[in-house]
Motif scaffolding. Structure first.
Motif, short mmCIF file in Angstrom:
data_model
loop_
_atom_site.label_atom_id
_atom_site.label_comp_id
_atom_site.label_asym_id
_atom_site.label_seq_id
_atom_site.Cartn_x
_atom_site.Cartn_y
_atom_site.Cartn_z
N ALA A 77 9.95 3.14 57.42
CA ALA A 77 11.05 3.17 56.45
C ALA A 77 10.58 3.68 55.10
O ALA A 77 11.28 4.44 54.41
CB ALA A 77 11.66 1.78 56.32
N ASP A 78 9.37 3.29 54.71
CA ASP A 78 8.80 3.76 53.45
C ASP A 78 8.56 5.28 53.49
O ASP A 78 8.80 5.98 52.49
CB ASP A 78 7.46 3.06 53.17
CG ASP A 78 7.63 1.57 52.90
OD1 ASP A 78 8.74 1.15 52.52
OD2 ASP A 78 6.65 0.83 53.08
N ALA A 79 8.09 5.78 54.63
CA ALA A 79 7.81 7.21 54.75
C ALA A 79 9.10 8.03 54.61
O ALA A 79 9.12 9.07 53.94
CB ALA A 79 7.14 7.51 56.09
N TYR A 80 10.18 7.55 55.23
CA TYR A 80 11.47 8.22 55.05
C TYR A 80 11.85 8.27 53.58
O TYR A 80 12.32 9.28 53.07
CB TYR A 80 12.56 7.46 55.81
CG TYR A 80 12.73 7.83 57.26
CD1 TYR A 80 13.19 9.09 57.63
CD2 TYR A 80 12.50 6.91 58.27
CE1 TYR A 80 13.39 9.43 58.97
CE2 TYR A 80 12.70 7.22 59.61
CZ TYR A 80 13.15 8.49 59.95
OH TYR A 80 13.35 8.81 61.27
N GLU A 81 11.65 7.14 52.88
CA GLU A 81 12.06 7.08 51.48
C GLU A 81 11.31 8.09 50.63
O GLU A 81 11.88 8.73 49.73
CB GLU A 81 11.85 5.67 50.93
CG GLU A 81 12.35 5.49 49.50
CD GLU A 81 12.32 4.04 49.04
OE1 GLU A 81 13.05 3.72 48.09
OE2 GLU A 81 11.57 3.24 49.64
N ARG A 82 10.02 8.28 50.91
CA ARG A 82 9.23 9.21 50.12
C ARG A 82 9.69 10.66 50.31
O ARG A 82 9.56 11.48 49.40
CB ARG A 82 7.74 9.07 50.46
CG ARG A 82 7.12 7.80 49.88
CD ARG A 82 5.60 7.84 49.99
NE ARG A 82 5.15 7.62 51.35
CZ ARG A 82 4.94 6.42 51.91
NH1 ARG A 82 5.19 5.32 51.20
NH2 ARG A 82 4.50 6.32 53.14
N ILE A 83 10.23 10.98 51.48
CA ILE A 83 10.66 12.37 51.74
C ILE A 83 12.16 12.55 51.51
O ILE A 83 12.59 13.54 50.91
CB ILE A 83 10.29 12.78 53.18
CG1 ILE A 83 8.77 12.67 53.39
CG2 ILE A 83 10.78 14.20 53.47
CD1 ILE A 83 7.94 13.49 52.43
N TYR A 84 12.96 11.61 51.97
CA TYR A 84 14.42 11.76 51.86
C TYR A 84 14.99 11.17 50.57
O TYR A 84 16.14 11.41 50.24
CB TYR A 84 15.11 11.10 53.06
CG TYR A 84 15.05 11.92 54.33
CD1 TYR A 84 16.12 12.72 54.71
CD2 TYR A 84 13.93 11.90 55.16
CE1 TYR A 84 16.08 13.47 55.88
CE2 TYR A 84 13.87 12.65 56.32
CZ TYR A 84 14.96 13.43 56.68
OH TYR A 84 14.91 14.19 57.82
N GLY A 85 14.16 10.37 49.86
CA GLY A 85 14.66 9.74 48.65
C GLY A 85 15.51 8.53 48.91
O GLY A 85 16.04 7.91 47.97
N THR A 86 15.67 8.14 50.16
CA THR A 86 16.47 6.98 50.57
C THR A 86 15.73 6.25 51.67
O THR A 86 15.34 6.87 52.66
CB THR A 86 17.85 7.41 51.09
OG1 THR A 86 18.54 8.14 50.09
CG2 THR A 86 18.68 6.20 51.50
#
Length: 451
Positions: free
Chosen positions: A379-388
């Motif tokens: 979930a953290d990795a998604y946030e770093r790339i998608y901003g969410t």
């Protein structure tokens, strides 16, 4: 390392390579494509070697080959097993495709072809993410294994035995799978639950021949009447399945689970409008996303019998049929559920009618605690790339092999999907949004490095 620049510089090359794979009609359901299955398996194996994997093997099975690869040069670090499949669905109806299904075409930022999103395109992201790290850093932050099969679209008949016999070789701390989707563009999701499945067909028989409804009507049993009455008995007025013991193994939704569903902010009115419905339907006390993601169902998939031609035929049919599937959750046992439904059917059939039941495919549900560190890092990795940050969801569909992988290998399954719900998987004009092609590789790199 600037991986965004790396992937931009190699984007056209990567897209051309993916198009090569998409041109191979590796349809597992059709025997005439056996040579294409072999070609796709060998293509994947070659790309894994080119990516820098230390060991790549194509394992024969009783069905289609399984590709295994490994790069185990990170002592003391976690081991991640990437699962995917190189087989695809049939393309029918062909006339509905705007461009040929095995001639990959880019239109409006989307790559159209059979397998573009399910699952060749998503699997390809992992191969290229690993290749990028090895080219840029000459080493991987974790140990990596690949297990790629060619029978997922026909329920993976050969893979369970392969997993059992190669469990030590495949051992991992996490199983990484990209065969699901984001909630919507820019809104990533990690699936923490897949419903199980069981199916059956029933036939109701009465007299030994069809009968004239004037001569016999009102005096003999009617197979269609008996079937309709029987099917009605399967649910109560609140939308619950009325089969005794059906809900054994179904866990109550906790406040935390309901809160996670609420975070999706699903618009039920928009769904009704898009489907042309006046109202939705289902088990009382649950929202649409709760009903379809975390509650079990019993659905009629087909009901037929009697005269169905043009005009009228005054007949009392001697037989009628129905196809039924159940979606299962929690600890529901598929075979036990089939047995319960069969007992209910026999107990509730009308006098004068007989019933036969043929049981079909079955698979257990899969669930995982979203607090697992492997999922939280995803979930953290998604946030770093998608901003969410990714939401944790439970999907209504079934991918039976996920439960088998997690159980046999005793490892959490991390389902990081990069498709979108409207990409026509299994339908004409299947496609993959290239925004997620680009962001997907970056997200996978971020995830592997975070471990």
């Amino acid at each position: 390392m600037n991986y965004e620049t790396y992937f931009q510089n190699h984007r056209e090359q990567h897209l051309e390579e993916l198009k090569e794979l998409l041109r191979i009609p590796s349809i597992s359901a059709l025997s005439e494509h056996k040579s294409d299955i072999t070609q796709a398996a060998n293509w994947i194996a070659d790309k894994l070697r080119q990516a820098g994997m230390d060991k790549v093997e194509v394992h024969p099975t009783t069905g289609n080959p399984v590709i295994y690869a490994e790069h185990l040069q990170a002592p003391g670090c976690p081991t991640v097993l990437v699962y995917g499949h190189y087989d695809v669905q049939p393309v029918d109806p062909l006339h509905l495709w705007e461009t040929p299904p095995f001639e990959p075409t880019i239109r409006d930022g989307k790559l159209y072809a059979r397998g573009a999103t399910d699952d060749k395109g998503q699997l390809f992201l992992h191969i290229k993410a690993v290749e990028a790290i090895l080219k840029e850093e000459q080493k991987l932050p974790v140990n990596i294994k690949f297990c790629i099969e060619g029978e997922e679209e026909i329920s993976s008949p050969s893979l369970p035995a392969f997993l059992e016999s190669h469990a030590e070789m495949l051992a991992a701390d996490a199983i990484l799978i990209s065969d699901t989707s984001l909630l919507e563009p820019g809104k990533p999701a990690i699936c923490t639950g897949l419903r199980g499945l069981c199916e059956l067909e029933i036939s109701v028989h009465t007299a030994n021949t069809d009968l004239h409804s004037g001569t016999f009507g009102g005096g003999v049993p009617n197979a269609l009447h008996a079937l309709v009455s029987l099917l009605t008995s399967l649910h109560d007025e609140q939308g619950r399945v009325a089969v005794e013991g059906f809900y054994e193994g179904v866990h109550d939704l906790t406040p935390e689970m309901r809160e996670e569903f609420a975070k999706q902010k699903f618009n039920e009115d928009k769904l009704k409008t898009s489907l042309g419905l006046d109202s939705l339907y289902g088990e009382e006390g649950f929202s649409f996303v709760e009903r379809t993601g975390a509650r079990p169902t019993l659905e009629l998939n087909g009901v037929y019998g009697g005269f169905q031609g043009e005009g009228s035929k005054t007949v009392i049919p001697k037989e009628a049929h129905a196809k039924i599937t159940c979606r299962l959750v929690g600890q529901q046992d598929p075979q036990a559920t089939l047995d319960k439904v069969e007992r209910h059917l026999h107990a509730n059939i009308q006098s004068g009618a007989k019933i036969t039941v043929v049981k079909g495919e079955s698979a257990r549900a899969f669930t995982i605690d979203p607090s697992d560190p492997m999922l939280q890092k995803a979930a953290d990795a998604y946030e770093r790339i998608y901003g969410t940050r990714a939401l944790f969801t439970q999907d209504g569909g079934s991918i039976p092999i996920v439960e088998t992988l997690s159980r046999v290998l005793s490892a959490p399954a991390v389902m990081m999907g990069f498709g979108l719900p409207d990409e026509n998987l299994h339908a004409p004009n299947e496609h993959f949004n290239l925004e997620n092609f680009d962001k997907g590789m970056l997200t996978i790199v971020e995830y592997l490095k975070s471990l």
